[in-house]
Design an enzyme around this catalytic site. Structure first.
Site, PDB file in Angstrom:
ATOM      1  N   HIS A   1       0.866  -0.338   1.761  1.00 49.25           N
ATOM      2  CA  HIS A   1       0.827  -2.005   3.039  1.00 49.25           C
ATOM      3  C   HIS A   1      -0.568  -1.968   4.101  1.00 49.25           C
ATOM      4  CE1 HIS A   1       4.570  -3.690   4.071  1.00 49.25           C
ATOM      5  NE2 HIS A   1       5.026  -2.861   4.276  1.00 49.25           N
TER       6      HIS A   1
ATOM      7  N   CYS B   1      12.265  -3.035   3.180  1.00 49.20           N
ATOM      8  CA  CYS B   1      11.136  -2.616   3.424  1.00 49.20           C
ATOM      9  C   CYS B   1      11.111  -4.354   4.875  1.00 49.20           C
ATOM     10  CB  CYS B   1       9.907  -3.853   3.052  1.00 49.20           C
ATOM     11  SG  CYS B   1       8.403  -3.901   4.480  1.00 49.20           S
TER      12      CYS B   1
ATOM     13  N   HIS C   1       5.234   4.308   1.096  1.00 50.01           N
ATOM     14  CA  HIS C   1       5.866   2.938   1.778  1.00 50.01           C
ATOM     15  C   HIS C   1       4.535   2.043   2.051  1.00 50.01           C
ATOM     16  CE1 HIS C   1       8.440  -0.446   1.574  1.00 50.01           C
ATOM     17  NE2 HIS C   1       8.092  -1.242   2.758  1.00 50.01           N
ATOM     18  N   GLU C   2       4.418   3.089   3.154  1.00 49.49           N
ATOM     19  CA  GLU C   2       3.136   2.719   4.059  1.00 49.49           C
ATOM     20  C   GLU C   2       2.074   2.286   3.633  1.00 49.49           C
ATOM     21  OE1 GLU C   2       4.658   0.745   6.706  1.00 49.49           O
ATOM     22  OE2 GLU C   2       7.019   1.815   6.019  1.00 49.49           O
TER      23      GLU C   2
END
Length: 198
Positions: free
Chosen positions: A161, A115, A157-158
């Protein structure tokens, strides 16, 4: 998402959303893991699309992702509280506005992730091997896309966020401690090489 070890396929608050169109497009600052914005879920973007200010933000996100050699970058990693991220490679990137997962595989695959907000930290994280993603592109078009492999992993993953979830939350304390020990060694090696001009 970091690209440092993944040789595979595939923005202080300075909000791009508030910048005038005529301003020169520049990369955004990148926040580290200690910034509180990384823990805040971002609500859906409600302004009509396409939106010139959103497109400016997207261009800056792409530029910043390329600058830091990433595979993905979310707006909140750069201090911008908008539900948008970019993913891709040096040669091709695309934006995901109001991203969602509408279906996913039962099969789970564990693989390394990095990351950009956690330099030199790599964790083995288990995620669905494929997903059906829904999002809007910068033209305001709704897109549904099946993603597999690294692209699916980057999207997930994003999306974490966007939901205020840090990637370190996917592993236990022992795994995280061992990974941080390796992170310290990598950072010390980089510093030592820079001191010696290598």
């Amino acid at each position: 998402m970091s690209n440092d070890i993944m040789n595979q396929e595939i923005f202080t608050i300075d909000t791009g959303a508030n910048l005038p169109q005529e301003k020169k497009v520049e990369p955004l600052p990148l926040f580290d893991d200690k910034h509180p914005m990384l823990s805040k879920p971002i609500p859906e973007y409600t302004q009509p699309l396409p939106n010139p200010n959103m497109n400016l933000l997207i261009n800056r996100l792409k530029m910043t992702m390329k600058q830091f050699n990433g595979l993905g970058l979310s707006a909140n990693q750069c201090g911008v509280f908008e539900r948008v991220f970019v993913i891709g490679t040096e040669h091709f990137q695309f934006a995901c506005i109001n991203p969602k997962i509408i279906d996913q595989s039962a099969e789970m695959i564990k693989d390394n992730e990095g990351c950009l907000s956690y330099p030199a930290l790599y964790l083995k994280i288990e995620r669905p091997s494929w997903i059906m993603a829904s999002f809007y592109n910068e033209k305001g078009e709704r897109v549904e896309m099946k993603m597999e492999g690294l692209t699916a992993r980057c999207f997930q993953h994003e999306l974490d966020h966007m939901n205020g979830v840090k990637f370190i939350e996917h592993v236990g304390p022992v795994s995280l401690r061992l990974a941080k020990q390796k992170q310290d060694k990598i950072i010390k090696t980089i510093i030592r090489k820079r001191k010696h001009g290598k």
